[in-house]
Design a protein around this motif. Structure first.
Motif, PDB file in Angstrom:
ATOM      1  N   ILE A 266     -27.867   0.080  -1.668  1.00  0.00           N
ATOM      2  CA  ILE A 266     -26.526  -0.333  -1.253  1.00  0.00           C
ATOM      3  C   ILE A 266     -25.693  -0.835  -2.419  1.00  0.00           C
ATOM      4  CG2 ILE A 266     -27.252  -0.877   1.106  1.00  0.00           C
ATOM      5  CD1 ILE A 266     -27.263  -3.838   0.297  1.00  0.00           C
ATOM      6  N   LEU A 267     -26.161  -0.581  -3.644  1.00  0.00           N
ATOM      7  CA  LEU A 267     -25.415  -1.012  -4.828  1.00  0.00           C
ATOM      8  C   LEU A 267     -24.874   0.218  -5.573  1.00  0.00           C
ATOM      9  CD1 LEU A 267     -27.746  -3.830  -6.234  1.00  0.00           C
ATOM     10  CD2 LEU A 267     -25.670  -4.089  -4.840  1.00  0.00           C
ATOM     11  N   PRO A 268     -23.634   0.158  -6.041  1.00  0.00           N
ATOM     12  CA  PRO A 268     -23.053   1.301  -6.783  1.00  0.00           C
ATOM     13  C   PRO A 268     -23.562   1.358  -8.212  1.00  0.00           C
ATOM     14  CG  PRO A 268     -21.454  -0.470  -6.630  1.00  0.00           C
ATOM     15  CD  PRO A 268     -22.653  -0.919  -5.840  1.00  0.00           C
TER      16      PRO A 268
ATOM     17  N   SER B  90     -18.249   9.480   5.110  1.00  0.00           N
ATOM     18  CA  SER B  90     -17.388   8.448   4.520  1.00  0.00           C
ATOM     19  C   SER B  90     -15.922   8.834   4.633  1.00  0.00           C
ATOM     20  CB  SER B  90     -17.757   8.232   3.046  1.00  0.00           C
ATOM     21  OG  SER B  90     -19.093   7.806   2.916  1.00  0.00           O
TER      22      SER B  90
ATOM     23  N   LEU C 100     -23.484  -4.341   8.313  1.00  0.00           N
ATOM     24  CA  LEU C 100     -22.823  -3.741   7.153  1.00  0.00           C
ATOM     25  C   LEU C 100     -23.726  -2.802   6.373  1.00  0.00           C
ATOM     26  CD1 LEU C 100     -20.743  -6.697   5.650  1.00  0.00           C
ATOM     27  CD2 LEU C 100     -19.877  -4.634   6.758  1.00  0.00           C
ATOM     28  N   PHE C 101     -25.045  -2.955   6.500  1.00  0.00           N
ATOM     29  CA  PHE C 101     -25.972  -2.154   5.697  1.00  0.00           C
ATOM     30  C   PHE C 101     -25.757  -0.651   5.868  1.00  0.00           C
ATOM     31  CE2 PHE C 101     -29.916   0.228   5.248  1.00  0.00           C
ATOM     32  CZ  PHE C 101     -30.264  -0.077   3.947  1.00  0.00           C
TER      33      PHE C 101
ATOM     34  N   LEU D 298     -23.099   1.019   6.692  1.00  0.00           N
ATOM     35  CA  LEU D 298     -21.826   1.406   6.101  1.00  0.00           C
ATOM     36  C   LEU D 298     -21.901   1.397   4.580  1.00  0.00           C
ATOM     37  CD1 LEU D 298     -18.853   2.124   6.625  1.00  0.00           C
ATOM     38  CD2 LEU D 298     -18.343  -0.317   6.601  1.00  0.00           C
ATOM     39  N   LEU D 299     -22.491   0.348   4.014  1.00  0.00           N
ATOM     40  CA  LEU D 299     -22.631   0.272   2.558  1.00  0.00           C
ATOM     41  C   LEU D 299     -23.528   1.390   2.039  1.00  0.00           C
ATOM     42  CD1 LEU D 299     -23.045  -3.591   2.088  1.00  0.00           C
ATOM     43  CD2 LEU D 299     -21.036  -2.204   1.579  1.00  0.00           C
ATOM     44  N   PHE D 300     -24.615   1.658   2.742  1.00  0.00           N
ATOM     45  CA  PHE D 300     -25.530   2.720   2.329  1.00  0.00           C
ATOM     46  C   PHE D 300     -24.829   4.076   2.339  1.00  0.00           C
ATOM     47  CE2 PHE D 300     -28.652   5.996   3.529  1.00  0.00           C
ATOM     48  CZ  PHE D 300     -29.499   5.926   2.425  1.00  0.00           C
TER      49      PHE D 300
ATOM     50  N   TYR E 136     -25.141  -8.690   7.549  1.00  0.00           N
ATOM     51  CA  TYR E 136     -25.828  -7.735   6.679  1.00  0.00           C
ATOM     52  C   TYR E 136     -26.396  -6.570   7.487  1.00  0.00           C
ATOM     53  CZ  TYR E 136     -29.379  -5.775   3.589  1.00  0.00           C
ATOM     54  OH  TYR E 136     -30.146  -4.921   2.854  1.00  0.00           O
TER      55      TYR E 136
ATOM     56  N   LEU F 293     -21.524   4.712   2.031  1.00  0.00           N
ATOM     57  CA  LEU F 293     -20.513   4.792   0.980  1.00  0.00           C
ATOM     58  C   LEU F 293     -21.144   4.965  -0.396  1.00  0.00           C
ATOM     59  CD1 LEU F 293     -18.055   1.995   2.202  1.00  0.00           C
ATOM     60  CD2 LEU F 293     -17.722   4.466   2.339  1.00  0.00           C
ATOM     61  N   VAL F 294     -22.192   4.193  -0.675  1.00  0.00           N
ATOM     62  CA  VAL F 294     -22.833   4.278  -1.991  1.00  0.00           C
ATOM     63  C   VAL F 294     -23.558   5.613  -2.154  1.00  0.00           C
ATOM     64  CG1 VAL F 294     -24.637   3.275  -3.450  1.00  0.00           C
ATOM     65  CG2 VAL F 294     -23.034   1.783  -2.235  1.00  0.00           C
TER      66      VAL F 294
END
Length: 289
Positions: free
Chosen positions: A48-50, A261, A21-22, A24-26, A18, A28-29
């Protein structure tokens, strides 16, 4: 007790995953959200959620405000040329150091090892002064002309980085462990040193070639400091320095996330596609974590 211990290790690995990955997820979202929503969700799981007001507007602004496709093409050309030339030059020098006997070989090897500890930042100014005085051939309005400097060209981002002491040493380590009986048998059949390199050593060295290719690709794709100093125009600019366009008095963080991104996803896709080869090549080349 064994099951609890195993569960604890799984939870620890998930926590570590986590952490990595945090970001990267942040990124992208956030590239899909308007700026006010990015900051509103910053301190919650929604970061980090779409979820929320998602759109491709930030990506449209990236293409409208910058010539990102040109930068992308330049990075592909620079990275591809450097990796291909680097595989040949670095492996050939490592072959002469590990498989051939000649005067001064040990001193050259010592110099290669010593150069591994010198960072780019220590030599970037003298290197910049050197390339600014080197002539090169360029094109102006479809006519070939002789320019008095390498600055603002693709070759200034390629040629200084073809040879790499770390990659030479990786090849040297691998080539040294190949039995020299192969060389002696080939020499009895009349093979030249280059034929031994081409037809014997290279086919047996797939893991180290894959390792160096992947590492060199990542190194060149992520170049930032040198292009900023050596390239001022748009025509030869790669993708990483191109992000400077979005930093101004009013920073558009959604656009920055979209640009980041766009330039990160191709690298991530390549890595995921060749993940198994990457792991096998690292093990085969003897690189220990």
């Amino acid at each position: 007790m064994t099951q609890l211990k195993k569960l604890g290790w799984y939870l620890l690995l998930l926590a570590i995953g986590y952490v990595f990955l945090f970001p990267l997820l942040f990124m992208l979202v956030s590239s899909l959200k308007p700026e006010q929503e990015i900051f509103a969700d910053l301190y919650s799981i929604r970061a980090i959620l779409p979820v929320g007001e998602l759109s491709l507007e930030n990506y449209r602004q990236v293409f409208a405000k910058s010539d990102v496709l040109l930068y992308f093409r330049n990075s592909v050309l620079i990275t591809s040329a450097t990796v291909v030339l680097g595989l040949f030059v670095n492996s050939l020098l490592a072959f002469t150091l590990s498989r051939m006997e000649w005067s001064g070989r040990k001193y050259v090897l010592s110099a290669v090892i010593a150069l591994m500890i010198i960072p780019l930042e220590a030599i970037v100014v003298p290197l910049l002064l050197l390339v600014s005085k080197l002539p090169t051939i360029g094109w102006e309005q479809g006519v070939m002309v002789l320019k008095s400097s390498w600055l603002n060209t693709l070759e200034v981002q390629i040629l200084p980085f073809v040879a790499n002491s770390f990659f030479i040493f990786l090849f040297y380590q691998f080539f040294r462990d190949i039995p020299k009986d192969f060389d002696e048998a080939a020499e009895l059949d009349g093979a030249t040193p280059f034929q031994i390199y081409r037809h014997i050593i290279v086919p047996m060295s797939g893991p180290v070639f894959a390792t160096v290719a992947i590492l060199h690709f990542l190194l060149m794709w992520n170049q930032y400091i040198w292009p900023i100093m050596a390239v001022q125009g748009e025509d030869a600019r790669p993708v990483m320095p191109g992000i400077q366009i979005f930093f101004g008095r009013q920073v558009g963080w959604g656009e920055i996330m979209a640009y980041a991104s766009f330039v990160t996803l191709p690298v991530l896709a390549v890595f995921l596609a060749f993940q198994k080869m990457f792991v096998r090549s690292l093990a085969g080349a003897g690189i220990k974590g």
